[in-house]
Design an enzyme around this catalytic site. Structure first.
Site, mmCIF file in Angstrom:
data_model
loop_
_atom_site.group_PDB
_atom_site.id
_atom_site.type_symbol
_atom_site.label_atom_id
_atom_site.label_comp_id
_atom_site.label_asym_id
_atom_site.label_seq_id
_atom_site.Cartn_x
_atom_site.Cartn_y
_atom_site.Cartn_z
ATOM 1 N N GLY A 1 0.905 -1.211 -0.004
ATOM 2 C CA GLY A 1 -0.144 0.040 -0.043
ATOM 3 C C GLY A 1 0.832 1.324 -0.229
ATOM 4 O O GLY A 1 0.611 2.182 -0.717
ATOM 5 N N THR A 2 1.980 1.083 0.726
ATOM 6 C CA THR A 2 2.918 2.303 0.707
ATOM 7 C C THR A 2 3.342 2.735 -0.607
ATOM 8 O O THR A 2 3.509 3.898 -1.090
ATOM 9 C CB THR A 2 4.187 1.883 1.532
ATOM 10 O OG1 THR A 2 3.767 1.813 2.927
ATOM 11 C CG2 THR A 2 5.071 2.958 1.724
ATOM 12 N N GLN B 1 -6.982 1.088 4.320
ATOM 13 C CA GLN B 1 -8.057 0.407 5.560
ATOM 14 C C GLN B 1 -9.357 0.184 5.417
ATOM 15 O O GLN B 1 -9.849 -0.835 5.952
ATOM 16 C CB GLN B 1 -7.861 1.548 6.461
ATOM 17 C CG GLN B 1 -6.662 1.627 7.273
ATOM 18 C CD GLN B 1 -6.299 0.424 8.203
ATOM 19 O OE1 GLN B 1 -7.055 -0.387 8.364
ATOM 20 N NE2 GLN B 1 -5.033 0.302 8.383
ATOM 21 N N CYS C 1 2.147 1.294 12.519
ATOM 22 C CA CYS C 1 3.240 1.992 11.849
ATOM 23 C C CYS C 1 4.173 3.004 12.982
ATOM 24 O O CYS C 1 5.213 3.380 12.678
ATOM 25 C CB CYS C 1 2.670 2.906 10.904
ATOM 26 S SG CYS C 1 1.983 2.198 9.573
#
Ligand code: PLP
Length: 394
Positions: A72-73, A181, A329
């Site tokens: 996702g990053t 999310q 995170c």
């Protein structure tokens, strides 16, 4: 760990056994390189493209609009840097994002700022919501991209993505949403909502870690970040992780199959926890929006005991419950106040003390009821924070 209760699904989710089965099969039986022309390669390509279709279907997108990434990053980075890659354009431009985005967006925005891109970080209200009027006011003639997350990872608040996207299109800019999310939990149909790019990540929906995707609407042009053999429409060169992609496809299909029923079930479990806690602990309060929130997401504070959230997390872990304080995170910055809560107007002491309880597919009412027996005594065993009153008065 048979009797443990896992309530940290916003950090990551356990692999669904059906996903593991599909990945295992792909790994064992399909080792070819999807770019090879022989039968082994074509078999791998076929699996990969079927999985791409399953990921696309989660958003109502065309398979060709899905760029598979390694996280996702990376999808978030591709969305922002793909529009504004330093050195790729003569013009600079303006990016609008929000103060409560995931670090994958915030840090990329800071990097862009250091490279001459103007960035506006929109404020949020006490529930974590972006005000569409604030977005309207933030546009400049050179605004090229708006990036606002669909759901916040710390507090679970859902942003009014459809409205924000519509406003953005009226101003002729591109709209990206980080749906890491919410994908597979809250419906987002790109045929109805005018988003240009959407980030997703498999490990948040009972799929494998290390696989993500960026939906890129047909016609939107991005600069690549990874150069090489030209895979993924030239946007993300590298030999594809076929088994991981198959896992993502299977996970996406499973999530899509019962998204509505599962959301109802998770809301019931979530609300049962909240009601039970508020009855047992008068100091418990909900953080984030009361109704515009992810189905299985609770962010809680305990008035006067906010500085003790790490101790609470560890004592719950000893009692067999996995929850998190804030977001995974930021676990290495656990003693610092959360920038998300600070942006929501919390003072620095309250912004340090959150408990994030996030539910998933395999959680049950029995686990919820056990949690409701474990948590109140664990909270009551904490010291009140002596400096709290003093801090507020000063
Ligand atoms: N965006 C949001 C909102 C997230 O919650 C996360 C992960 O926690 C990410 C992006 C990054 O996804 P990944 O872990 O796949 O890199």
């Amino acid at each position: 760990m048979p009797d443990r209760i896992y309530f940290d699904h916003s950090a990551t989710t356990p692999l669904d056994p059906r996903v593991a089965f599909a990945m295992n099969l792909a790994n064992v039986e399909t080792f070819g390189n999807p770019s090879s022309l022989h039968s082994e390669g074509r078999q791998a390509r076929e699996l990969l493209e079927r999985a791409r279709g399953q990921v696309a279907a989660l958003l109502g997108a065309a398979p060709a609009e899905i760029v598979l990434t390694a996280s996702g990053t990376e999808a978030d980075n591709l969305a922002l840097l793909g529009v504004f890659r330093p050195g790729a354009d003569k013009t600079s431009g303006h990016l609008i994002t929000s103060a409560t985005e995931h670090p994958a967006i915030i840090e990329t925005s800071r990097f862009l700022e250091q490279n001459g891109i103007q960035v506006t970080y929109l404020p949020v209200d006490e529930h974590g919501l972006v005000d569409p009027d604030e977005l309207e006011k933030a546009f400049r003639p050179n605004t090229r991209l708006v990036s606002i997350m669909a759901a916040n990872n710390v507090v679970g608040t859902l942003q009014p993505v459809a409205e924000l996207a519509r406003i953005t299109k009226e101003h002729g800019a591109l709209f990206h949403t980080d749906a890491v999310q919410s994908a597979g939990k809250v419906a987002l149909d790109v045929t109805q909502v005018p988003v240009d790019m959407v980030s997703m990540s498999a490990h948040k929906l009972h799929g494998p870690k290390g696989i993500g995707a960026l939906y890129v609407r047909n016609g939107v042009r991005l600069h690549p970040l990874v150069f090489g053999g030209g895979q993924e429409h030239g946007l993300r060169s590298a030999t594809e992780n076929v088994a991981g992609i198959v896992g993502f496809g299977t996970a996406a299909q499973l999530a899509a199959a019962d998204m509505t029923d599962e959301a109802v079930r998770l809301v019931q479990l979530r609300d049962r926890i909240l009601a039970g806690l508020q009855e047992a602990l008068p100091q418990a309060y909900l953080i984030g929006h009361p109704s515009k929130r992810l189905p299985g997401h609770l962010c809680l504070g305990f008035a006067g005991q906010e500085g003790e959230s790490i101790r609470l997390l560890l004592s719950l872990d000893e009692a067999g419950v996995a929850i998190s304080s804030g977001s995974a995170c930021s676990a290495h910055k656990a003693s610092e106040p959360s920038y998300v809560l600070l942006a929501m107007g919390f003072d620095p002491i309250r912004a340090r003390g959150t408990l994030r309880v996030t539910l998933g597919r395999f959680n049950t009412t029995v686990e919820v009821d056990r949690f409701l027996q474990i948590l109140p005594p664990a909270v009551n065993a904490l010291r009140p924070v002596a400096s709290y009153a003093g801090f507020v008065q000063r």
